[in-house]
Design an enzyme around this catalytic site. Structure first.
Site, PDB file in Angstrom:
ATOM      1  N   ASP A 468       1.170  -1.186   0.188  1.00  0.00           N
ATOM      2  CA  ASP A 468       0.138   0.320  -0.104  1.00  0.00           C
ATOM      3  C   ASP A 468       0.558   1.518   0.714  1.00  0.00           C
ATOM      4  OD1 ASP A 468      -2.414   1.620   0.047  1.00  0.00           O
ATOM      5  OD2 ASP A 468      -3.224   0.846   1.687  1.00  0.00           O
ATOM      6  N   ASP A 538     -10.746   2.130  -3.653  1.00  0.00           N
ATOM      7  CA  ASP A 538     -11.262   1.762  -1.906  1.00  0.00           C
ATOM      8  C   ASP A 538     -12.960   2.383  -2.458  1.00  0.00           C
ATOM      9  OD1 ASP A 538      -9.147   1.459  -0.904  1.00  0.00           O
ATOM     10  OD2 ASP A 538      -8.676   3.412   0.140  1.00  0.00           O
TER      11      ASP A 538
END
Ligand code: DGJ
Length: 717
Positions: A468, A538
């Site tokens: 990430d 997301d």
């Protein structure tokens, strides 16, 4: 595939469906043609017509340079900007020589497309030299035997005896005067890569990222298309960057309505001091011409990205169905809670459990511990190994979230090395998500990341990593660089990141790496060279995801997109969509769950299991098949459809946002089928010809609720 006509000094680069033609005229390298494949490059006679006629400045707006610099009356955007010690930035590049050879070289320090065997590509290198500075620019063009994509890059070498400053490096292509429209992929966090199509007009249109990442806002991709271009027909000229940092892509249109398209580094946040004897490698750009519409572009880019950008053992393997705990628990988990989630996943056929953020340091919220890659034994007694052993005893793989490019101000790493963050002495160190960015331009920082992440991966049986990166650069400067090199930081960071990724991915070749950046904030061909899949967004709301995946698919294949089923009301939009629709939409990429399956109703759990079975049965079709967009949700009021075709199998996914009362049936016409062949979908009792499916289509619309979806699976008999 690449020929050179000595007499007319014409280079003809031929793919299977495109030609790209250059010519040396009066020592200058001129661009002549890019488009539909020509049988031969016997076009010198046509070129003679160029460059004549009345122009206030000069001929070069009509017979354009291949590398635009300011000379001979050209005032447009430059491909190279290089300031010399005399203080000017003029550059007169003249042809010095060329080489044509089998194969393709790797780019120094940067990711690029690749080959597996020398016979599958041919490369042309052309040297251009500026007599005043001694600079030599080497342009490189690779034509692939099996893929209709042209790879272009350039190296700028200072062969003079004084330092130079490079402030821009762009891959440029000039197209003849015509009406065009510009397509690019715009977005934001949770709204990534929506297709935007706008008319091209005189002036300069540009998209940029100055963030130190390709970003959620604009993807490093741009295309010019004819106004009549649809998904199925019409000309498309596209450029895609093989780079994950700041970039700029532009279309500049002069008074003659002829556009120049450029793709390269973002000059707002870049400059590079080039000492004598040193060279600068500019990133690769992929040029794709499609005469058969936007699906034609995707049909060229998808296999190319799957096979010649992505690499490693996972490139061709079926991607595992995963279950991730992030939206199920956020930071609030124990080993038992994770095990219960993983177990229920294993029960319904999931193949991989991913433990997301919160397993290290004292991280129970997002304000601390990034950089301290030591397991939190309070949460996970016995450490990673104990948990991984429990998870793998279920017969599934164990995966792990990391965010190695960051550290928290509240971390042991920051306390030990406050100067390791990108910053400017005396100025604020702007925090985002309460974190700072490690200075990956520094070798010691790269080594720290390689060492600490490798130790984690060695400590337990870890088969998957979610890498990430949750914030962008603000004070994007290295404390370790002298003033005159500070503007090099962003690019040096990318070189450092690529070194780190290259070391770690080659040390752990069996691990499947998935990149992520607050969802899809770094979804590009650069990162895909190291990690074959990216967390698309997301935003897991089915309705939003249809649009995100639809736009992403313009360039990126389904096998590169992570797509998960999450709980409702959706955590990003608050919207409630039916469970089967969330599954059907997540089948548009690498399928997974992002919820606690233990909390599902028995009906939804059964549906989840059925979806996993379907994905396993169809993933070869969906991950490796040819993907075609059929209906654009932005145009059809939330109705959308896409199709996968692989060997004898055809899968069609249809989605409808809103149920409209008293509405007639609508039809989804399939594409690319054999007219006279018979196709059968046993489950729905449909058996008919390809011609009927392509001309009448599949009837849809009889829904009883909003957010309805249908999946059809045909077998060619
Ligand atoms: C952002 C990612 O996109 C999410 O999926 C999750 O991994 C969080 N970061 C964790 O902090």
């Amino acid at each position: 595939m690449i020929s050179f006509q000595e007499q007319e000094k014409i280079f003809h680069l031929q793919g299977n469906t495109y030609s790209y033609i250059l010519c040396v005229k009066d020592g200058m390298l001129m661009h002549m043609y890019w488009g539909k494949k020509l049988p031969s490059a016997d076009i010198g006679c046509l070129f003679a017509l160029h460059g004549e006629g009345a122009s206030f400045d000069s001929a070069f707006s009509r017979a354009p340079m291949e590398v635009f610099t300011q000379e001979k009356g050209y005032y447009g955007q430059r491909a190279i900007n290089l300031v010399n010690p005399a203080g000017d930035d003029l550059l007169s590049l003249r042809y010095k020589g060329h080489r044509i050879f089998a194969g393709k070289k790797a780019l120094t320090g940067l990711p690029s497309s690749y080959i597996e065997d020398e016979t599958e590509a041919e490369t042309l290198e052309i040297d251009l030299r500026d007599a005043f500075t001694g600079v030599v620019v080497t342009l490189s063009y690779t034509v692939f035997r099996d893929f209709d994509v042209l790879a272009r890059s350039m190296v700028i070498l200072n062969k003079g005896d004084a330092p130079l400053t490079l402030t821009d490096a762009q891959t440029a292509v000039h197209l003849p005067r015509a009406e065009y429209e510009i397509i690019h992929l715009k977005g934001a966090w949770a709204r990534e890569r929506h297709m935007q199509r706008i008319p091209m007009t005189q002036g300069n249109f540009s998209i940029k990222s100055r963030r130190g990442a390709s970003g959620h806002e604009n993807n490093p991709f741009i295309a010019l298309v004819s106004p009549s271009t649809t998904e199925f027909s019409g000309d498309v000229f596209a450029m895609t960057h093989v780079y994950s940092g700041s970039f700029s892509a532009s279309v500049e249109v002069g008074i003659d309505s002829a556009p120049t398209m450029m793709m390269g580094l973002c000059s707002d946040v870049f400059s590079w001091k080039l000492e004598p004897g040193c060279s600068f490698q500019a990133p690769e750009a992929l040029l794709t011409y499609a005469p058969d519409g936007l699906n034609g572009l995707s049909h060229r880019m998808h296999p190319f990205i799957r096979k010649r950008i992505c690499r490693g053992v996972w490139r061709d393997r079926p991607r595992p169905v995963l279950i991730n705990n992030w939206e199920a628990t956020y930071f609030d988990f124990t080993a038992d809670k994770l095990f219960d989630i993983a177990k229920r996943g294993a029960d319904i056929g999931c193949e991989l459990f991913v433990m997301d953020d919160g397993w290290f340091g004292k991280r129970n919220t997002d304000n601390c511990s990034l950089g301290d890659w030591v397991v939190n034994e309070e949460k996970l007694p016995g450490g990673l190994k104990a948990l991984a052993d429990r998870i793998t005893s279920l017969g599934i793989m164990m995966g792990l979230w990391v965010e190695p490019e960051m550290f928290s101000p509240d971390s042991d790493l920051y306390r030990a090395h406050p100067d390791w963050c990108l910053h400017v002495e005396g100025r604020e160190r702007t925090q985002a998500r309460q974190q700072l960015i490690l200075d990956l331009s520094r070798k010691e920082v790269q080594d720290y990341i390689i060492g600490s992440i490798s130790a984690v991966l060695r400590s337990a049986s870890i088969s998957y990593v979610k890498w990430d990166m949750n914030r962008n650069m603000m004070e994007g400067f290295s404390a370790a660089l002298p003033a005159e090199r500070k503007m090099e930081t962003q690019h040096r960071y990318m070189l450092g990141l690529y070194r780190v990724l290259s070391e770690i991915t080659s040390a752990f070749p069996e691990v499947l790496f998935e990149s992520c950046s607050g969802g899809g904030g770094r979804f590009d061909c650069g990162i895909l060279c190291y990690m074959p899949q990216t967390w698309t967004s997301d935003d897991t709301d089915a309705s939003e995801r249809v649009r995100i995946q639809y736009g992403t698919s313009l360039i990126y294949p389904a096998s590169s997109m992570g797509a998960h089923v999450s709980a409702v009301p959706n955590h990003q939009t608050g919207r409630t969509t039916p469970f089967h629709t969330r599954c059907n939409v997540a089948m548009g990429g690498n399928f997974g769950f992002e919820l606690d399956l233990n909390k599902l109703s028995p009906e939804d759990l059964a549906c989840a299991k059925q979806a996993v079975d379907t994905v396993k049965k169809l993933r070869a079709v969906m991950q490796q098949g040819e993907y075609s967009r059929l209906i654009d949700p932005a145009k059809q009021n939330g109705r959308s459809a896409w199709q996968y075709t692989h060997q004898n199998q055809v899968v069609v996914c249809i989605y409808q946002d809103y149920n409209v009362p008293n509405m007639s049936i609508w039809y989804v016409k399939l594409t690319g089928l054999e007219e006279s062949a018979v196709y059968e979908d046993r489950e729905h009792g449909i058996r008919t010809t390809g011609a009927a499916l392509m001309n009448i289509g599949l009837p849809c619309g009889l829904a009883h609720q909003d957010h309805e979806s249908w999946v059809y699976c045909f077998e060619k008999l």
